[in-house]
Design an enzyme around this catalytic site. Structure first.
Site, mmCIF file in Angstrom:
data_model
loop_
_atom_site.group_PDB
_atom_site.id
_atom_site.type_symbol
_atom_site.label_atom_id
_atom_site.label_comp_id
_atom_site.label_asym_id
_atom_site.label_seq_id
_atom_site.Cartn_x
_atom_site.Cartn_y
_atom_site.Cartn_z
ATOM 1 N N LYS A 167 19.866 -6.185 -5.460
ATOM 2 C CA LYS A 167 20.357 -4.811 -5.375
ATOM 3 C C LYS A 167 19.503 -4.012 -4.386
ATOM 4 O O LYS A 167 18.291 -4.188 -4.352
ATOM 5 C CB LYS A 167 20.252 -4.124 -6.744
ATOM 6 C CG LYS A 167 21.294 -4.540 -7.756
ATOM 7 C CD LYS A 167 21.140 -3.729 -9.032
ATOM 8 C CE LYS A 167 22.044 -4.225 -10.141
ATOM 9 N NZ LYS A 167 23.473 -3.977 -9.916
ATOM 10 N N ASP A 187 19.439 -1.948 -18.189
ATOM 11 C CA ASP A 187 20.477 -2.969 -18.350
ATOM 12 C C ASP A 187 20.344 -3.747 -19.668
ATOM 13 O O ASP A 187 21.146 -4.620 -19.956
ATOM 14 C CB ASP A 187 20.445 -3.925 -17.145
ATOM 15 C CG ASP A 187 21.838 -4.381 -16.743
ATOM 16 O OD1 ASP A 187 22.812 -3.713 -17.125
ATOM 17 O OD2 ASP A 187 21.947 -5.422 -16.060
ATOM 18 N N ASP A 219 24.813 -10.959 -9.088
ATOM 19 C CA ASP A 219 24.636 -9.638 -9.705
ATOM 20 C C ASP A 219 25.686 -9.369 -10.787
ATOM 21 O O ASP A 219 25.581 -8.399 -11.534
ATOM 22 C CB ASP A 219 24.686 -8.555 -8.612
ATOM 23 C CG ASP A 219 24.071 -7.247 -9.080
ATOM 24 O OD1 ASP A 219 23.457 -7.230 -10.173
ATOM 25 O OD2 ASP A 219 24.201 -6.249 -8.345
ATOM 26 N N ASP A 263 17.651 -5.881 -14.232
ATOM 27 C CA ASP A 263 18.692 -6.466 -13.388
ATOM 28 C C ASP A 263 18.414 -6.139 -11.928
ATOM 29 O O ASP A 263 18.822 -5.090 -11.424
ATOM 30 C CB ASP A 263 20.071 -5.928 -13.803
ATOM 31 C CG ASP A 263 21.195 -6.527 -12.950
ATOM 32 O OD1 ASP A 263 20.922 -7.506 -12.228
ATOM 33 O OD2 ASP A 263 22.327 -6.012 -13.024
ATOM 34 N N ARG A 274 28.259 -10.574 -17.585
ATOM 35 C CA ARG A 274 29.425 -11.279 -18.125
ATOM 36 C C ARG A 274 29.103 -12.750 -18.386
ATOM 37 O O ARG A 274 29.666 -13.365 -19.280
ATOM 38 C CB ARG A 274 30.610 -11.107 -17.160
ATOM 39 C CG ARG A 274 30.394 -11.706 -15.810
ATOM 40 C CD ARG A 274 31.393 -11.189 -14.772
ATOM 41 N NE ARG A 274 31.093 -9.826 -14.323
ATOM 42 C CZ ARG A 274 31.840 -9.149 -13.458
ATOM 43 N NH1 ARG A 274 32.939 -9.685 -12.964
ATOM 44 N NH2 ARG A 274 31.500 -7.920 -13.096
ATOM 45 N N LYS A 308 24.408 -6.937 -24.376
ATOM 46 C CA LYS A 308 23.845 -7.387 -23.097
ATOM 47 C C LYS A 308 22.384 -6.952 -23.023
ATOM 48 O O LYS A 308 22.076 -5.759 -23.102
ATOM 49 C CB LYS A 308 24.638 -6.796 -21.919
ATOM 50 C CG LYS A 308 24.014 -7.071 -20.559
ATOM 51 C CD LYS A 308 24.858 -6.552 -19.394
ATOM 52 C CE LYS A 308 24.124 -6.714 -18.070
ATOM 53 N NZ LYS A 308 24.870 -6.164 -16.916
#
Ligand code: BES
Ligand code: MN
Ligand code: ZN
Length: 519
Positions: free
Chosen positions: A290, A301, A360, A283, A364, A278
């Site tokens: 966030k 991240d 967020d 992020d 995935r 990843k």
């Protein structure tokens, strides 16, 4: 004038062949070795430290005084520095405790390195000939070299302009007992290099390391080791149907990319392993922005991608006779005017549709496309993904272990054992089918969020929709272990910065599984 972003390309020179010290291995007698400092390991027995007898010749009666006064007890992680005169100027006693493990060796190593950096020590003789039975001398030596370099890693080195510290220590001479271990030193240094390279990339702030710069770094790595590299940009990804990577990356003015590194270490077209990381260089959460407190450390991240670059560096520099893929979906997850919106529906590379319940939960989505792409086009025998995927894994396991998700029991067992050995511990989490129900969506095949309960498991369940054969896939959620967070266990070989988690674990996995370097 060089902009901040331009300077980032200099990272590479900071990142290659970085080992700071020279290492020599010898079975010679302590008296014959030229050094200014002697380090000995001490175990603990019946509440007393057990140190090699000969050091009395260098320390004299002081030794009994120290032991009787219980100033040094031989506890794990305990280090005691004595200034003496004679052959050596300093003697360091490094405790291993009463049941020494490799972690004891690592703590002792970081302990004496940290202690000696504030002295004038230059040439350090480390007597490893009394490494406790039960520990493999070769593995202890590997830890000694790797951990020395990890301890000396300075996160500020590329950026600080003042108060630069000169390192006094130059050389470590390791006295071993049995077989001549000097041939492995060069190889072990390559592993240490790879770990610190990973940390450098993970630690780089988002203005130095964005998807474009990740591409630059990957290309330099490819060039150095003769790897094949493929980079797919926005338009390519669109054509290929990689709408998941696009959906996450399109909120940023910097294009997302999918970077694939191919290393061929043996004859044959088939692929042994794929490592997928990843690589969210920042992020922010996307439109599900966030809040302060959660956004602050999100430059980390990209730690999974950084680990994959390190793994590829190690695999290639060690010239392992394996065919290995490294894949990095590199994006910034930002709330720009073109960003994906909550409830958008995205058709993924494998044809499935997903509802973006939360922008967020982006890791995935980019991993899903990458997993199915690599699976379909390379068919590796085993795929690993490393991802700072969920806050939920930090709630479940804290910072002491990464979440391990796989249906391959054999790999799970091996990784568990190697996790204990390397200190990069993993703890297996379930992938039971009941959890999949939490991803149900009214509008698409699945939702990208599954509610608060079992958040790390539903994230893994989401990913598993994108691999054909689940026994060929291993997912590591490294959100709690990739960098030193609040509440992280204090380890003297880490700084409050990136840990490089995953590189040592997975390189050791390859070495042990295939009988390279050690069995
Ligand atoms: N990168 C984060 C996960 C993360 C959180 C890593 C804290 C390290 C420390 C990930 O992209 C994320 O935001 N996950 C969400 C998922 C949720 C929206 C379902 C989370 O964990 O809160
Ligand atoms: Mn996120
Ligand atoms: Zn993320």
């Amino acid at each position: 004038m060089t902009s901040n972003v331009d300077r980032c390309t200099d990272l590479y020179s900071w990142c290659t062949n970085m080992t700071k010290l020279e290492y020599i291995v010898t079975p010679k007698r302590v008296e014959e070795i030229d050094a200014d400092t002697l380090v000995v390991f001490a175990t603990k027995k019946e509440d007393k430290p057990v140190v090699p007898k000969y050091i009395k010749g260098f320390v004299g009666d002081l030794l009994d005084d120290i032991i009787n006064a219980k100033e040094f007890k031989g506890d794990e992680g305990e280090v005691y520095l004595l200034r003496v005169s004679g052959k050596f100027k300093r003697i360091v006693l490094a405790g291993l405790g009463d049941s020494p493990s490799y972690e004891s060796i690592r703590l002792a190593t970081a302990g004496f390195i940290n202690k000696l950096t504030s002295t004038k020590a230059e040439k350090i003789l480390v007597d490893m000939s009394n490494v406790p039975s039960g520990l493999d001398e070769k593995k202890a030596l590997m830890d000694l070299v790797i951990i020395s370099e990890m301890t000396l890693y300075d996160p500020g080195e590329p950026y600080k302009t003042r108060d630069k510290k000169e390192l006094g220590i130059k050389k470590i001479i390791v006295k071993t007992s049995g077989e001549d271990l000097s041939p492995i030193i060069e190889k072990v240094k390559l592993i240490a290099d790879a770990v610190n390279y990973t940390r450098r990339i993970a630690d780089a702030p988002a203005n130095y390391m964005n998807p474009e710069k990740i591409e630059v770094e990957a290309k330099k790595l490819a060039k150095q080791y003769g790897l094949k590299i493929k980079v797919y940009h926005f338009k390519d990804l669109e054509k290929m149907g990689m709408n998941g990577i696009i959906a996450v990356g399109k909120g940023s003015s910097i294009e997302p990319r999918l970077i694939i590194l191919e290393y061929r270490g043996r004859e044959g077209d088939d692929w042994d392993y794929a490592f997928i990381g990843k690589t969210v260089t920042f992020d922010a959460g996307g439109l599900n922005l966030k809040p302060t407190g959660y956004i602050d450390e999100m430059k980390y991240d990209k730690s999974g991608g950084a680990a994959v670059l390190g793994i590829m560096k190690a695999v290639a520099s060690l010239k392992l006779p394996l065919n290995v893929i490294g894949a990095l979906p590199a994006v910034e997850n930002l709330p720009g005017p073109t960003a994906t919106k909550p409830k958008d529906i995205v058709k993924m590379y494998n044809g499935m549709t997903i509802e973006v319940g939360n922008t967020d939960a982006e890791g995935r989505i980019i991993l899903a496309d990458t997993l199915s792409y690599i699976d379909k086009n390379y068919k590796p025998k085993l795929m690993f993904d490393l991802a700072t995927l969920t806050g939920a894994i930090v709630i479940a396991l804290g910072n002491y272990a990464a979440g391990l998700f796989t249906e391959n029991d054999e790999v799970a067992e091996k990784l568990y054992k190697l996790g204990l050995e390397t200190g990069e511990r993993v703890w297996r989490m379930p992938l039971w089918k009941e959890y999949y129900d939490q991803l149900k969506s009214e509008f698409a095949d699945i939702n990208n969020i599954g509610g608060r309960p079992a958040g790390a498991i539903t994230a893994a369940a989401f990913l598993s929709h994108f691999v054909e054969d689940k026994r060929k896939w291993v997912h590591l959620d490294i959100a709690g272990t990739a960098w030193v967070q609040k509440g992280h266990p204090k380890k003297p070989y880490y700084k409050p910065a990136a840990t490089g988690f995953g590189v040592r674990l997975l390189i050791y996995y390859l070495l042990e599984k295939h009988g390279f370097l050690f069995k």
